[in-house]
Write an enzyme that holds these catalytic residues in place. Structure first.
Site, mmCIF file in Angstrom:
data_model
loop_
_atom_site.group_PDB
_atom_site.id
_atom_site.type_symbol
_atom_site.label_atom_id
_atom_site.label_comp_id
_atom_site.label_asym_id
_atom_site.label_seq_id
_atom_site.Cartn_x
_atom_site.Cartn_y
_atom_site.Cartn_z
ATOM 1 N N CYS A 117 8.812 5.971 -2.803
ATOM 2 C CA CYS A 117 8.624 5.063 -1.678
ATOM 3 C C CYS A 117 9.720 4.023 -1.788
ATOM 4 O O CYS A 117 10.342 3.872 -2.842
ATOM 5 C CB CYS A 117 7.251 4.408 -1.696
ATOM 6 N N CYS A 119 9.192 0.670 -0.841
ATOM 7 C CA CYS A 119 8.661 -0.697 -0.726
ATOM 8 C C CYS A 119 9.014 -1.595 -1.912
ATOM 9 O O CYS A 119 9.134 -2.806 -1.743
ATOM 10 C CB CYS A 119 7.158 -0.685 -0.473
ATOM 11 N N CYS A 127 7.854 -0.117 3.691
ATOM 12 C CA CYS A 127 8.092 1.155 3.000
ATOM 13 C C CYS A 127 9.275 1.947 3.554
ATOM 14 O O CYS A 127 9.348 3.164 3.366
ATOM 15 C CB CYS A 127 6.827 2.006 3.038
ATOM 16 N N LYS A 194 -3.288 9.048 3.153
ATOM 17 C CA LYS A 194 -3.210 7.685 2.618
ATOM 18 C C LYS A 194 -3.565 6.696 3.717
ATOM 19 O O LYS A 194 -2.895 6.627 4.746
ATOM 20 C CB LYS A 194 -1.794 7.405 2.110
ATOM 21 N N ARG A 204 0.401 -4.285 -5.382
ATOM 22 C CA ARG A 204 1.572 -4.872 -4.723
ATOM 23 C C ARG A 204 2.167 -5.993 -5.558
ATOM 24 O O ARG A 204 3.370 -6.234 -5.511
ATOM 25 C CB ARG A 204 1.206 -5.318 -3.311
ATOM 26 N N ARG A 220 1.184 -2.602 7.081
ATOM 27 C CA ARG A 220 1.625 -1.208 7.106
ATOM 28 C C ARG A 220 0.825 -0.374 8.113
ATOM 29 O O ARG A 220 0.726 0.834 8.002
ATOM 30 C CB ARG A 220 1.471 -0.603 5.706
ATOM 31 N N LYS A 251 -6.333 8.838 -0.649
ATOM 32 C CA LYS A 251 -6.128 7.525 -1.254
ATOM 33 C C LYS A 251 -6.491 6.449 -0.254
ATOM 34 O O LYS A 251 -6.044 6.542 0.888
ATOM 35 C CB LYS A 251 -4.647 7.396 -1.629
ATOM 36 N N SER A 277 -5.595 0.453 -7.234
ATOM 37 C CA SER A 277 -5.655 -0.766 -8.045
ATOM 38 C C SER A 277 -6.877 -1.630 -7.735
ATOM 39 O O SER A 277 -7.533 -2.132 -8.642
ATOM 40 C CB SER A 277 -4.364 -1.569 -7.853
ATOM 41 N N TYR A 316 -6.035 4.077 -13.259
ATOM 42 C CA TYR A 316 -5.474 3.156 -14.248
ATOM 43 C C TYR A 316 -6.242 3.199 -15.560
ATOM 44 O O TYR A 316 -5.787 2.663 -16.561
ATOM 45 C CB TYR A 316 -5.441 1.730 -13.655
HETATM 46 C C1 PBG Z 1 3.683 2.441 -2.165
HETATM 47 C C2 PBG Z 1 2.376 2.624 -2.848
HETATM 48 C C3 PBG Z 1 1.232 1.815 -2.778
HETATM 49 C C4 PBG Z 1 0.326 2.355 -3.681
HETATM 50 C C5 PBG Z 1 0.921 3.491 -4.233
HETATM 51 N N1 PBG Z 1 2.181 3.645 -3.682
HETATM 52 C C6 PBG Z 1 0.936 0.553 -2.077
HETATM 53 C C7 PBG Z 1 1.028 0.450 -0.620
HETATM 54 O O1 PBG Z 1 1.108 1.441 0.102
HETATM 55 O O2 PBG Z 1 1.070 -0.674 -0.187
HETATM 56 C C8 PBG Z 1 -1.020 1.775 -4.000
HETATM 57 C C9 PBG Z 1 -1.546 2.078 -5.337
HETATM 58 C C10 PBG Z 1 -2.619 1.189 -5.807
HETATM 59 O O3 PBG Z 1 -3.108 0.261 -5.137
HETATM 60 O O4 PBG Z 1 -3.035 1.406 -6.957
HETATM 61 N N2 PBG Z 1 3.745 2.585 -0.828
#
Ligand code: PBG
Length: 325
Positions: A117, A119, A127, A194, A204, A220, A251, A277, A316
């Site tokens: 990605c 970002c 992104c 996602k 983030r 986003r 996700k 997360s 995690y």
């Molecule tokens: C990047 C990305 C994100 C996550 C994984 N790849 C964050 C987002 O899309 O803002 C989130 C993973 C997590 O919260 O553990 N685009």
């Protein structure tokens, strides 16, 4: 009691019969541990709410992986966070360098997936590449950069590349780029379902990837899936399947268990789920307040993912699985 009453408690009465009756099992082999490699920091840094997970330096990253391998965790998802941000023409060498390092040290002892990605690399935290007016992310220009990143990471030794950006057509472009470079054995794991979620908060901070405040685009929503649209997730996953993804993903996890359950019946490829997360931190924060048994709650979540159809879980807590399971 009436003889014809369905009696279910006999099979709940002790550990032994409960173990025998169990249909769903979680094993540590299914778990994938995310890693953050951060450019330009001098020592590892903690992440709010994320017990046991650090922003690693190139040196501490290798030590952490060594410890994980000793504890039996063998599968990883790497996030590279470059120090130099840009708006286009990104430099992927920091992350590629970490991949090469990891593979040089540990080779086949581990499975290394790498997130694809932009970002963490953009000045604005979106992104992808912004339109000249700054009001949207340009799809095709972004896909070109993603495919280039995937090629560099695979050439550096990644076993799997995992696009998480949600641009249209990125899986096909990445697959084509890999095949052209004779990297035909590199897997593509697509974040195919996602959703645009609030549960990405702690990540983030860890990946330095939040959309920056003064930009026109503040979130986003124009590329991630609306939580209210199962069928968007269905179409996105079908498309990524056809475009050549080897692994598909839902996700976040818990709030989207229904999506996982339906999609994994719909498409027979292996399904991953990402316990993101915010989900991990929610359990950790409650456990820290003495409001729940953290390890047991994590295992309960993982069990629900497998029950719903996931064959692998990105979490995690993977490195704690030896103690928790
Ligand atoms: C990047 C990305 C994100 C996550 C994984 N790849 C964050 C987002 O899309 O803002 C989130 C993973 C997590 O919260 O553990 N685009």
């Amino acid at each position: 009691m009436d003889r014809h009453t369905l009696t279910l408690r006999r099979m709940r009465q002790n550990r032994h019969v409960r173990e025998l009756a169990r249909e769903t099992r979680v094993s540590r082999e299914q778990l994938v541990q995310p890693l953050f490699a951060v450019d330009g920091i001098s020592s590892p840094e903690p992440i709010s709410g994320m017990t046991g997970v650090m922003r690693e330096t190139p040196v501490s990253l290798l030590k952490t992986i060594e410890r994980d391998l000793e504890a039996g965790t063998t599968k990883f998802l790497l996030f590279g966070v470059p120090a130099r941000k840009a708006a286009s023409g990104f430099d992927f060498s920091f992350t590629a360098g970490r991949i090469a390092d990891i593979k040089k040290h540990f080779g086949e002892d581990l499975f290394l997936a790498v997130d694809i990605c932009l970002c963490s690399a953009t000045t604005h935290g979106q992104c992808g590449i912004l339109s000249p007016g700054g009001d949207h992310v340009e799809n095709n220009a972004t896909v070109e950069e993603l495919a280039r990143a995937a090629g560099e990471y695979a050439a550096a030794g990644a076993d799997c590349v995992a696009p998480s950006d949600m641009m249209d057509g990125r899986v096909a472009a990445i697959r084509e780029n890999l095949d052209r470079a004779r990297l035909e054995r590199t897997l593509v794991m697509s974040y195919s379902a996602k959703f645009c979620s609030r549960f990405y908060g702690p990540f983030r901070e860890a990946a330095d990837s939040a959309p920056k405040g003064d930009a026109k685009l503040k979130d986003r929503t124009s590329y991630q899936i609306d939580p209210a649209r199962y069928r968007d997730a269905l179409m996105s996953s079908r498309r990524d399947d056809i475009e050549g993804a080897d692994i598909l993903m839902v996700k976040p996890g818990l709030p989207y268990l229904d999506v996982l359950s339906r999609l994994s019946l719909e498409i027979p490829k292996p399904w991953a789920v990402y316990e993101v997360s915010g989900e991990y931190a929610a359990v950790e924060l409650m456990a820290g307040q003495g409001l729940m048994d953290g390890p047991a709650a994590h295992v309960e979540c993982w069990t629900s993912f497998v029950r719903a159809g996931a064959s692998m879980i990105i979490t995690y807590g993977a490195r704690k699985a030896g103690q928790w399971l």
